[in-house]
Design a protein around this motif. Structure first.
Motif, PDB file in Angstrom:
ATOM      1  N   CYS A  17       0.868  -1.183   0.000  1.00  0.00           N
ATOM      2  CA  CYS A  17       0.000   0.000   0.000  1.00  0.00           C
ATOM      3  C   CYS A  17       0.904   1.232   0.000  1.00  0.00           C
ATOM      4  O   CYS A  17       1.796   1.354   0.841  1.00  0.00           O
ATOM      5  CB  CYS A  17      -0.909   0.005   1.222  1.00  0.00           C
ATOM      6  SG  CYS A  17      -1.924   1.510   1.362  1.00  0.00           S
ATOM      7  N   HIS A  22      -2.305   6.045   5.273  1.00  0.00           N
ATOM      8  CA  HIS A  22      -2.706   4.810   5.948  1.00  0.00           C
ATOM      9  C   HIS A  22      -1.630   4.409   6.959  1.00  0.00           C
ATOM     10  O   HIS A  22      -0.471   4.215   6.580  1.00  0.00           O
ATOM     11  CB  HIS A  22      -2.908   3.678   4.937  1.00  0.00           C
ATOM     12  CG  HIS A  22      -4.121   3.846   4.094  1.00  0.00           C
ATOM     13  ND1 HIS A  22      -4.424   3.005   3.034  1.00  0.00           N
ATOM     14  CD2 HIS A  22      -5.126   4.762   4.132  1.00  0.00           C
ATOM     15  CE1 HIS A  22      -5.549   3.399   2.461  1.00  0.00           C
ATOM     16  NE2 HIS A  22      -5.991   4.461   3.107  1.00  0.00           N
ATOM     17  N   HIS A  24       0.390   1.993   8.603  1.00  0.00           N
ATOM     18  CA  HIS A  24       0.747   0.582   8.558  1.00  0.00           C
ATOM     19  C   HIS A  24       2.262   0.468   8.448  1.00  0.00           C
ATOM     20  O   HIS A  24       2.971   1.457   8.208  1.00  0.00           O
ATOM     21  CB  HIS A  24       0.074  -0.132   7.391  1.00  0.00           C
ATOM     22  CG  HIS A  24       0.235   0.567   6.067  1.00  0.00           C
ATOM     23  ND1 HIS A  24       1.451   0.820   5.494  1.00  0.00           N
ATOM     24  CD2 HIS A  24      -0.693   1.079   5.217  1.00  0.00           C
ATOM     25  CE1 HIS A  24       1.283   1.448   4.343  1.00  0.00           C
ATOM     26  NE2 HIS A  24      -0.007   1.624   4.153  1.00  0.00           N
ATOM     27  N   GLU A  25       2.761  -0.749   8.614  1.00  0.00           N
ATOM     28  CA  GLU A  25       4.194  -0.965   8.527  1.00  0.00           C
ATOM     29  C   GLU A  25       4.665  -0.853   7.085  1.00  0.00           C
ATOM     30  O   GLU A  25       3.916  -1.094   6.141  1.00  0.00           O
ATOM     31  CB  GLU A  25       4.541  -2.343   9.091  1.00  0.00           C
ATOM     32  CG  GLU A  25       4.198  -2.500  10.563  1.00  0.00           C
ATOM     33  CD  GLU A  25       4.823  -3.740  11.154  1.00  0.00           C
ATOM     34  OE1 GLU A  25       5.796  -4.244  10.566  1.00  0.00           O
ATOM     35  OE2 GLU A  25       4.351  -4.181  12.209  1.00  0.00           O
ATOM     36  N   ASP A  26       5.932  -0.511   6.943  1.00  0.00           N
ATOM     37  CA  ASP A  26       6.483  -0.366   5.603  1.00  0.00           C
ATOM     38  C   ASP A  26       6.649  -1.711   4.907  1.00  0.00           C
ATOM     39  O   ASP A  26       6.563  -1.789   3.686  1.00  0.00           O
ATOM     40  CB  ASP A  26       7.848   0.343   5.682  1.00  0.00           C
ATOM     41  CG  ASP A  26       7.723   1.783   6.164  1.00  0.00           C
ATOM     42  OD1 ASP A  26       6.658   2.392   5.942  1.00  0.00           O
ATOM     43  OD2 ASP A  26       8.696   2.277   6.774  1.00  0.00           O
ATOM     44  N   PRO A  28       5.176  -5.142   4.035  1.00  0.00           N
ATOM     45  CA  PRO A  28       3.892  -5.855   4.072  1.00  0.00           C
ATOM     46  C   PRO A  28       4.032  -7.292   4.566  1.00  0.00           C
ATOM     47  O   PRO A  28       3.090  -7.842   5.132  1.00  0.00           O
ATOM     48  CB  PRO A  28       3.419  -5.817   2.620  1.00  0.00           C
ATOM     49  CG  PRO A  28       4.644  -5.591   1.816  1.00  0.00           C
ATOM     50  CD  PRO A  28       5.562  -4.769   2.665  1.00  0.00           C
ATOM     51  N   ALA A  31       3.946  -7.154   8.326  1.00  0.00           N
ATOM     52  CA  ALA A  31       2.585  -6.804   8.751  1.00  0.00           C
ATOM     53  C   ALA A  31       1.656  -8.008   8.604  1.00  0.00           C
ATOM     54  O   ALA A  31       0.805  -8.259   9.470  1.00  0.00           O
ATOM     55  CB  ALA A  31       2.075  -5.625   7.921  1.00  0.00           C
ATOM     56  N   THR A  32       1.819  -8.755   7.533  1.00  0.00           N
ATOM     57  CA  THR A  32       0.970  -9.928   7.316  1.00  0.00           C
ATOM     58  C   THR A  32       1.226 -10.987   8.373  1.00  0.00           C
ATOM     59  O   THR A  32       0.290 -11.621   8.880  1.00  0.00           O
ATOM     60  CB  THR A  32       1.218 -10.511   5.913  1.00  0.00           C
ATOM     61  OG1 THR A  32       0.959  -9.505   4.935  1.00  0.00           O
ATOM     62  CG2 THR A  32       0.317 -11.705   5.659  1.00  0.00           C
ATOM     63  N   PHE A  35      -0.465  -9.961  11.540  1.00  0.00           N
ATOM     64  CA  PHE A  35      -1.922 -10.092  11.443  1.00  0.00           C
ATOM     65  C   PHE A  35      -2.354 -11.548  11.530  1.00  0.00           C
ATOM     66  O   PHE A  35      -3.255 -11.905  12.298  1.00  0.00           O
ATOM     67  CB  PHE A  35      -2.392  -9.476  10.126  1.00  0.00           C
ATOM     68  CG  PHE A  35      -3.840  -9.745   9.821  1.00  0.00           C
ATOM     69  CD1 PHE A  35      -4.844  -9.099  10.535  1.00  0.00           C
ATOM     70  CD2 PHE A  35      -4.204 -10.651   8.829  1.00  0.00           C
ATOM     71  CE1 PHE A  35      -6.182  -9.347  10.259  1.00  0.00           C
ATOM     72  CE2 PHE A  35      -5.530 -10.906   8.560  1.00  0.00           C
ATOM     73  CZ  PHE A  35      -6.519 -10.256   9.274  1.00  0.00           C
TER      74      PHE A  35
END
Length: 299
Positions: A17, A22, A24-26, A28, A31-32, A35
């Protein structure tokens, strides 16, 4: 909601993204991971048997938090579908057998060989837009996989074991009391004769489960050589089963079984579609096939 599981649509793709608004972490991927770990812990704390399902697995590392996922290995809409043409294999399915896969992408517009690949790999199918003869074939082969879910769910599947014919591929799905060999004739023309040699096991026999035929078997020095006919671009399921059903009288259907439990039941069906009239006797333990015997009725 959590009695059977949750579905996380596209949650494991790890998409970038670029919107600076937004939070969020740089990375992905990181971050996934966070999550999926958070969801997995939350779901399993409510019900340890609950299933976490995603669309795509994203990566090998993500798979530790995922129980089952869609794949598009054999879909013409997938950009990498062509990379699977050589071996007709989804290698992830064999490297991480604890993650159960279902193919999403085979539909009525790209049927040809792709649906056979999913059957060859022991992968289920999700699409519901098949038409005509496709629907009947899907129903029949889904029932075949359902009856043999125990072997297809083995923790030790073996892809691309040796065969005796060029263009004929085979996978092995072994469990304690059953071995399923999925065999794919990728040639356009049918093959006939010896197709595969496998270890012979005492007190077992072989039967092809999709077309319900008993192949010719020659045993030499502990090796069973299987001869059968396979149509062009077709897949068969060769089962090595323990001798559990005994047919004492085929005319009266006097049948006995050597192993008995309250969860077992027999199923007897007649098939007169071919040249020979046959009776197909199956023994199940709950919904898993234990043994099958095919009787050719004499005129």
């Amino acid at each position: 909601l959590f009695r059977s599981g949750v579905f996380l649509d596209t949650a494991a793709e790890g998409l970038f993204c670029f919107n600076p608004n937004h939070p969020h972490e740089d990375d992905p991927a990181q971050a996934t991971v966070k999550f999926l770990r958070k969801v997995s812990r939350a779901v399993k704390s409510v019900n340890p048997q609950a299933v976490i399902r995603t669309e795509f697995c994203g990566s090998d590392y993500f798979s530790q938090y995922i129980d089952t996922t869609w794949v598009q290995s054999f879909s013409s809409t997938h950009p990498y579908q062509g990379d699977f043409d050589e071996y007709h294999i989804n290698f992830f399915r064999y490297m991480f057998p604890e993650v159960k896969l279902t193919e999403w992408g085979c539909d009525a517009t790209n049927w040809d060989i792709r649906a056979k690949r999913t059957l060859f790999n022991g992968i289920g199918r999700d699409r519901g837009d098949y038409i005509g003869d496709h629907k009947a074939w899907i129903y029949e082969t889904n029932e075949l996989m359902k009856e043999n879910w125990d072997a297809l769910a083995t923790a030790n599947p073996e892809p691309l074991i040796p065969t005796l014919r060029d263009g004929v591929l085979a996978n092995k799905f072994p469990i304690e009391n059953k071995i399923i060999y999925t065999i794919f004739n990728t040639n356009a023309d049918p093959v006939s004769g010896a197709v595969i040699s496998v270890p012979s096991i005492p007190n077992t026999h072989f039967v092809e489960l999709l077309y319900d035929k008993e192949p010719q078997v020659q045993i030499t020095d502990g090796i069973a050589t299987i001869s059968m006919e396979i149509a062009g671009n077709d897949v068969v399921y060769l089962a090595q089963l323990h001798n559990t059903i005994e047919v004492k009288d085929a005319k009266t259907m006097d049948v006995s079984v050597s192993r008995k439990s309250n969860s077992q039941h027999l199923q007897i069906a007649e098939d007169s579609a071919g040249v020979d009239k046959r009776k197909i006797i199956k023994l199940f333990d709950n919904d898993a096939l234990i043994d099958e015997v095919v009787i050719i009725e004499q005129p």
